[in-house]
Design an enzyme around this catalytic site. Structure first.
Site, PDB file in Angstrom:
ATOM      1  CG  LEU A 151      43.829  33.650  44.197  1.00 11.67           C
ATOM      2  CD1 LEU A 151      42.371  34.061  44.398  1.00 11.67           C
ATOM      3  CD2 LEU A 151      43.909  32.452  43.262  1.00 11.67           C
ATOM      4  CG  ASP A 152      48.241  35.962  38.828  1.00 12.68           C
ATOM      5  OD1 ASP A 152      49.180  35.681  39.589  1.00 12.68           O
ATOM      6  OD2 ASP A 152      48.106  35.470  37.690  1.00 12.68           O
ATOM      7  CE  LYS A 153      46.282  45.762  41.365  1.00 13.86           C
ATOM      8  NZ  LYS A 153      47.130  46.950  41.076  1.00 13.86           N
ATOM      9  CB  THR A 155      43.211  35.789  39.432  1.00 12.82           C
ATOM     10  OG1 THR A 155      44.014  35.744  38.251  1.00 12.82           O
ATOM     11  CG2 THR A 155      42.408  34.493  39.532  1.00 12.82           C
TER      12      THR A 155
END
Length: 368
Positions: A151-153, A155
């Site tokens: 997951l993106d940082k 998110t």
């Protein structure tokens, strides 16, 4: 895996290695014996599987015994084991924090609720990340857990971690073939004109950003497809949307929502100043991986939801949204034939059928 001799060595294949190639088994357990060494042992008959001669491409099964010749100086010199990078031990606070993220645990997997601001993996200037905390999540397993997606940082939400090599291979295949289903919640600026729609826009790296930013690229971008549904709205100010990615491009949901004119609240990278709401609404990004459903390697499914982070939950209350309304929406079902792997298999089966048909025609002509 058990060792039976210090001369001719014998190892028993464990459950985590069931079905893998023999050369892959060596990569996992005897990395000093590279492919060339294993091939030489096979050619000279020194490599045996349950007493029979074996090749590097043979598949191994749980309980089989691998006979390995004694290690020799030439083999060790050809590929000496690399020194392991020193690992900084985790503090008691780090261990407690890592274990507090676990929302599900079984023999094959851990499900974490990743908070916003914590990267999944390290990178330039990134020292705190999920990967660095995995030593705290071994519990009763034999080895360190393994990341199978990210997951993106900024998110938050559901993050699956495999607890064995076998489980990691299974889950990685589920994510790459798109049979794993993911549901994200987002608060977006404005109201999409269509309440239930698809965004089908190719995505590529934006030139001049070093790959740090993506954009819609009709000519050279990779196909990207997102299903979205408006769950609720506040006048013309903001909407709560459910997002289901049917491809897995970098920053896909963020790029797609910005591309249709409704950036995710708090996503200044893709929405600029327009991505922030006035008043008491947090400036953090409002994108949350709410649900993950994936087939379990031992049968059945893992179907987990992750609670909203504090800032997202506060925004839901401020805007008058009810969590239960989002959870009531049905999950998209994906036919295997519609996945990339399913399509490849369909093409391969058609080609195989065509070859058989041509072979039959040649045989028929030969009998005349």
């Amino acid at each position: 895996m058990s060792k039976a001799s210090d001369t001719v060595r014998q190892f028993t294949v464990g459950t985590d290695d069931d079905g893998i190639r023999l050369d892959r088994w060596f990569q996992r357990h005897l990395p000093e014996a590279n492919f060339n060494i294993v091939s030489r042992w096979a050619r000279t008959g020194q490599l045996r599987l349950d007493g029979a001669r074996a090749t590097p491409g043979d598949r191994v099964m749980t309980g089989q015994v691998i006979r390995v010749p004694p290690a020799d100086g030439a083999a060790q010199a050809e590929r000496a084991p690399k020194p392991k990078r020193p690992v900084n031990p985790l503090s008691a606070d780090q261990t407690e924090f890592a274990q507090s993220l676990v929302v599900h645990r079984d023999a094959a997997a851990l499900v974490l609720n990743k908070p916003p601001g914590l990267a999944t993996q390290g990178g330039t200037g990134t020292t705190e990340h999920v990967d660095g905390l995995l030593d705290a999540l071994v519990f009763d397993a034999e080895g360190r857990p393994k990341l199978v997606h990210r997951l993106d940082k900024d998110t938050s939400g559901v993050l699956l971690v495999a607890r064995s090599s076998r489980a990691a291979a299974h889950f990685a295949k589920a994510f790459s073939s798109r049979t794993a289903r993911k549901v994200y919640w987002a608060i977006v600026v404005g109201i999409p004109e269509v309440n239930d729609g698809w965004i089908d826009l190719p995505i590529g790296k934006q030139p001049g950003t070093g790959g740090e930013k993506m954009h819609v690229d009709e000519k050279e971008g990779s196909p990207a497809r997102t299903r979205y549904r408006v769950v609720d709205r506040v006048g013309n100010r903001a909407a709560w949307v459910e997002l289901q990615p049917h491809t897995g491009r970098t920053h896909q949901l963020r790029v797609h929502m910005a591309a249709i004119g409704h950036p995710i609240v708090g996503d200044g990278k893709y929405g600029g100043r327009e991505a922030f709401l006035t008043g008491t609404i947090s400036r953090k990004m409002h994108l949350h991986a709410r649900r993950l459903r994936v087939d379990h390697p031992d049968g059945g499914q893992i179907d987990m939801r992750a609670e909203l982070p504090e800032h997202f939950a506060a925004t839901m209350i401020d805007l008058g949204f009810t969590v239960a309304h989002g959870d009531a929406l049905p999950l998209d079902e994906v036919k295997f034939s519609e996945t990339p792997e399913g399509k490849r298999r369909l093409v391969a089966n058609k080609a195989k059928a065509a070859r058989k048909e041509r072979k039959g025609e040649r045989r028929a002509r030969g009998t005349r």
